[in-house]
Design a protein around this motif. Structure first.
Motif, PDB file in Angstrom:
ATOM      1  N   HIS A 120       0.815  -1.212   0.000  1.00 37.88           N
ATOM      2  CA  HIS A 120       0.000   0.000   0.000  1.00 37.88           C
ATOM      3  C   HIS A 120       0.851   1.264   0.000  1.00 37.88           C
ATOM      4  CE1 HIS A 120      -3.734  -2.148   1.919  1.00 37.88           C
ATOM      5  NE2 HIS A 120      -3.481  -2.530   0.684  1.00 37.88           N
ATOM      6  N   LEU A 121       2.124   1.160   0.330  1.00 42.00           N
ATOM      7  CA  LEU A 121       2.984   2.341   0.336  1.00 42.00           C
ATOM      8  C   LEU A 121       3.126   2.881  -1.082  1.00 42.00           C
ATOM      9  CD1 LEU A 121       5.606   1.136   2.941  1.00 42.00           C
ATOM     10  CD2 LEU A 121       3.992   3.019   3.225  1.00 42.00           C
ATOM     11  N   PRO A 122       3.387   4.189  -1.232  1.00 38.87           N
ATOM     12  CA  PRO A 122       3.293   4.800  -2.569  1.00 38.87           C
ATOM     13  C   PRO A 122       4.383   4.426  -3.549  1.00 38.87           C
ATOM     14  CG  PRO A 122       3.944   6.435  -0.921  1.00 38.87           C
ATOM     15  CD  PRO A 122       3.545   5.202  -0.172  1.00 38.87           C
ATOM     16  N   ASP A 123       5.578   4.070  -3.067  1.00 38.08           N
ATOM     17  CA  ASP A 123       6.685   3.782  -3.981  1.00 38.08           C
ATOM     18  C   ASP A 123       7.772   3.013  -3.231  1.00 38.08           C
ATOM     19  OD1 ASP A 123       8.085   5.797  -2.454  1.00 38.08           O
ATOM     20  OD2 ASP A 123       7.212   7.318  -3.762  1.00 38.08           O
ATOM     21  N   PRO A 125      10.955   3.737  -2.569  1.00 40.46           N
ATOM     22  CA  PRO A 125      11.678   4.493  -1.537  1.00 40.46           C
ATOM     23  C   PRO A 125      10.916   4.590  -0.215  1.00 40.46           C
ATOM     24  CG  PRO A 125      11.909   5.596  -3.648  1.00 40.46           C
ATOM     25  CD  PRO A 125      10.900   4.488  -3.847  1.00 40.46           C
ATOM     26  N   SER A 126       9.580   4.637  -0.275  1.00 38.19           N
ATOM     27  CA  SER A 126       8.790   4.661   0.967  1.00 38.19           C
ATOM     28  C   SER A 126       8.916   3.341   1.718  1.00 38.19           C
ATOM     29  CB  SER A 126       7.317   4.937   0.647  1.00 38.19           C
ATOM     30  OG  SER A 126       7.152   6.194   0.041  1.00 38.19           O
ATOM     31  N   VAL A 127       8.979   2.242   0.982  1.00 39.80           N
ATOM     32  CA  VAL A 127       9.187   0.936   1.615  1.00 39.80           C
ATOM     33  C   VAL A 127      10.557   0.899   2.290  1.00 39.80           C
ATOM     34  CG1 VAL A 127       9.307  -1.560   1.244  1.00 39.80           C
ATOM     35  CG2 VAL A 127       7.683  -0.183  -0.076  1.00 39.80           C
ATOM     36  N   GLU A 128      11.579   1.375   1.588  1.00 39.06           N
ATOM     37  CA  GLU A 128      12.929   1.424   2.162  1.00 39.06           C
ATOM     38  C   GLU A 128      12.959   2.322   3.391  1.00 39.06           C
ATOM     39  OE1 GLU A 128      15.739   0.761  -1.755  1.00 39.06           O
ATOM     40  OE2 GLU A 128      14.747   2.706  -1.502  1.00 39.06           O
ATOM     41  N   LYS A 129      12.219   3.422   3.357  1.00 38.33           N
ATOM     42  CA  LYS A 129      12.142   4.318   4.519  1.00 38.33           C
ATOM     43  C   LYS A 129      11.491   3.613   5.702  1.00 38.33           C
ATOM     44  CE  LYS A 129      12.281   8.203   6.829  1.00 38.33           C
ATOM     45  NZ  LYS A 129      13.580   8.723   7.358  1.00 38.33           N
ATOM     46  N   LEU A 130      10.433   2.856   5.447  1.00 36.05           N
ATOM     47  CA  LEU A 130       9.782   2.111   6.528  1.00 36.05           C
ATOM     48  C   LEU A 130      10.746   1.111   7.147  1.00 36.05           C
ATOM     49  CD1 LEU A 130       7.155   1.505   8.092  1.00 36.05           C
ATOM     50  CD2 LEU A 130       6.662  -0.252   6.384  1.00 36.05           C
ATOM     51  N   PHE A 131      11.518   0.417   6.316  1.00 36.74           N
ATOM     52  CA  PHE A 131      12.482  -0.547   6.837  1.00 36.74           C
ATOM     53  C   PHE A 131      13.528   0.151   7.703  1.00 36.74           C
ATOM     54  CE2 PHE A 131      11.832  -3.510   2.921  1.00 36.74           C
ATOM     55  CZ  PHE A 131      10.581  -3.848   3.400  1.00 36.74           C
ATOM     56  N   ALA A 203     -10.848   2.111  -7.283  1.00 33.66           N
ATOM     57  CA  ALA A 203      -9.549   1.519  -7.632  1.00 33.66           C
ATOM     58  C   ALA A 203      -8.427   2.248  -6.919  1.00 33.66           C
ATOM     59  CB  ALA A 203      -9.328   1.580  -9.145  1.00 33.66           C
ATOM     60  N   TYR A 204      -7.374   1.513  -6.607  1.00 39.25           N
ATOM     61  CA  TYR A 204      -6.172   2.097  -6.012  1.00 39.25           C
ATOM     62  C   TYR A 204      -4.972   1.273  -6.450  1.00 39.25           C
ATOM     63  CZ  TYR A 204      -6.253  -1.631  -2.448  1.00 39.25           C
ATOM     64  OH  TYR A 204      -6.246  -2.838  -1.806  1.00 39.25           O
ATOM     65  N   ARG A 205      -3.766   1.792  -6.174  1.00 38.31           N
ATOM     66  CA  ARG A 205      -2.553   1.131  -6.629  1.00 38.31           C
ATOM     67  C   ARG A 205      -1.870   0.356  -5.517  1.00 38.31           C
ATOM     68  NH1 ARG A 205       0.402   5.745 -10.459  1.00 38.31           N
ATOM     69  NH2 ARG A 205      -1.074   5.554 -12.202  1.00 38.31           N
ATOM     70  N   LYS A 206      -1.317  -0.788  -5.892  1.00 30.93           N
ATOM     71  CA  LYS A 206      -0.436  -1.547  -5.012  1.00 30.93           C
ATOM     72  C   LYS A 206       0.910  -1.725  -5.710  1.00 30.93           C
ATOM     73  CE  LYS A 206      -3.702  -4.367  -2.331  1.00 30.93           C
ATOM     74  NZ  LYS A 206      -4.028  -5.756  -1.938  1.00 30.93           N
ATOM     75  N   LEU A 207       1.959  -1.755  -4.911  1.00 30.80           N
ATOM     76  CA  LEU A 207       3.288  -1.957  -5.461  1.00 30.80           C
ATOM     77  C   LEU A 207       3.501  -3.417  -5.850  1.00 30.80           C
ATOM     78  CD1 LEU A 207       5.445   0.129  -2.950  1.00 30.80           C
ATOM     79  CD2 LEU A 207       4.774   0.775  -5.276  1.00 30.80           C
ATOM     80  N   ARG A 208       4.311  -3.609  -6.877  1.00 29.60           N
ATOM     81  CA  ARG A 208       4.719  -4.960  -7.276  1.00 29.60           C
ATOM     82  C   ARG A 208       6.100  -5.211  -6.680  1.00 29.60           C
ATOM     83  NH1 ARG A 208       3.843  -5.595 -13.639  1.00 29.60           N
ATOM     84  NH2 ARG A 208       4.289  -7.776 -13.085  1.00 29.60           N
ATOM     85  N   LEU A 209       6.110  -5.756  -5.458  1.00 29.45           N
ATOM     86  CA  LEU A 209       7.347  -6.003  -4.729  1.00 29.45           C
ATOM     87  C   LEU A 209       7.715  -7.475  -4.827  1.00 29.45           C
ATOM     88  CD1 LEU A 209       6.529  -4.008  -1.457  1.00 29.45           C
ATOM     89  CD2 LEU A 209       7.834  -3.198  -3.434  1.00 29.45           C
ATOM     90  N   SER A 210       8.942  -7.766  -5.200  1.00 23.71           N
ATOM     91  CA  SER A 210       9.393  -9.151  -5.230  1.00 23.71           C
ATOM     92  C   SER A 210       9.997  -9.525  -3.879  1.00 23.71           C
ATOM     93  CB  SER A 210      10.435  -9.361  -6.331  1.00 23.71           C
ATOM     94  OG  SER A 210      11.663  -8.754  -5.974  1.00 23.71           O
ATOM     95  N   PRO A 211       9.918 -10.792  -3.496  1.00 19.27           N
ATOM     96  CA  PRO A 211      10.559 -11.218  -2.245  1.00 19.27           C
ATOM     97  C   PRO A 211      12.062 -10.921  -2.242  1.00 19.27           C
ATOM     98  CG  PRO A 211       9.046 -12.904  -3.027  1.00 19.27           C
ATOM     99  CD  PRO A 211       9.144 -11.882  -4.115  1.00 19.27           C
TER     100      PRO A 211
END
Length: 242
Positions: A120-123, A125-131, A203-211
């Motif tokens: 659900h995060l926007p991009d 870099p936001s995922v990396e920031k959360l980590f 509709a909304y966007r989800k990121l396509r994150l690979s493991p």
């Protein structure tokens, strides 16, 4: 295209408990998942539940004696959580996931980001920031545990139409529309109104994150990482601060 917060506020949150089979059934599944991923939790530890919703994981954690900071952007789902929390040690906060540190008074022992919340995060870099924020907020040997859906292999044709739940009065179907870095999720809801059916679509966007990407990003934030199957076809990552 709605934001994640707006999509939940106007479309998904009002039917969310129905979608997951009701409060008691969902909390029971959350309890089972907590016992599987953290069987030796000590009473009194601090846990942060990101994307806590109505308390699927926060409630069983608090019943085990954990002090839980539950963060979500949906006021409606948090009100359900508060209504069931009663005297349990849960602090429910309506805020963005990346702002959880402002509500944390001490180091956490465990940070959860369950369901498909990570996407659900926007991009990226936001995922990396959360980590990075999670790494800063955990004490020694603390754990960050997340589950998410792997959208990197796109569904095609009719496979993009995903039945979610239905009964005599309500039908929810998802339609997935893929772009290189994200997937547009169209939630198509039919609801019976007397003898007629009403259609609502959002509709909304989800990121396509690979493991693999998630694992490397967590390692870059200083975690040791284990990737394993989660519930309901999700990917689970267990990251330990080192």
């Amino acid at each position: 295209m709605a934001t994640v917060a707006d999509h939940y506020k106007t479309h998904l949150a009002p039917v969310y408990l129905w979608m997951v089979g009701g409060f008691d059934a969902a909390v029971s599944r959350g309890k089972t998942e907590i016992e599987a991923i953290s069987p030796n939790l000590s009473s009194g530890i601090t846990v942060v539940d990101l994307g806590a919703g109505f308390g699927m994981h926060a409630i069983p954690l608090a019943r085990r004696g954990c002090s839980v900071l539950a963060v979500d952007t949906s006021s409606l789902l948090l009100e359900v959580l508060r209504g069931h929390a009663e005297t349990l040690p849960i602090r429910a906060v309506e805020d963005d996931l990346l702002s959880f540190q402002r509500h944390l008074d001490s180091k956490a022992h465990l940070i959860l980001c369950m369901g498909d919340t990570l996407t659900h995060l926007p991009d990226p870099p936001s995922v990396e920031k959360l980590f990075s924020l999670a790494a800063e907020s955990l004490g020694p040997n603390g754990k960050f545990i997340a589950t998410f859906r792997d959208y990197t292999s796109p569904l095609v044709g009719h496979g993009r139409f995903v039945p979610v739940k239905s009964d005599a009065d309500r039908i929810l179907t998802c339609f997935l529309e893929y772009a290189p870095d994200y997937v547009n999720v169209h939630d198509v809801l039919h609801e019976r109104n007397g003898s007629t059916w009403q259609l609502r679509v959002s509709a909304y966007r989800k990121l396509r994150l690979s493991p693999e990407w998630v694992s490397k990003a967590l390692q870059a934030s200083g975690f040791s990482v284990r990737v394993e199957p989660g519930l309901g076809g999700m990917v689970r990552v267990v990251a330990t601060s080192v």
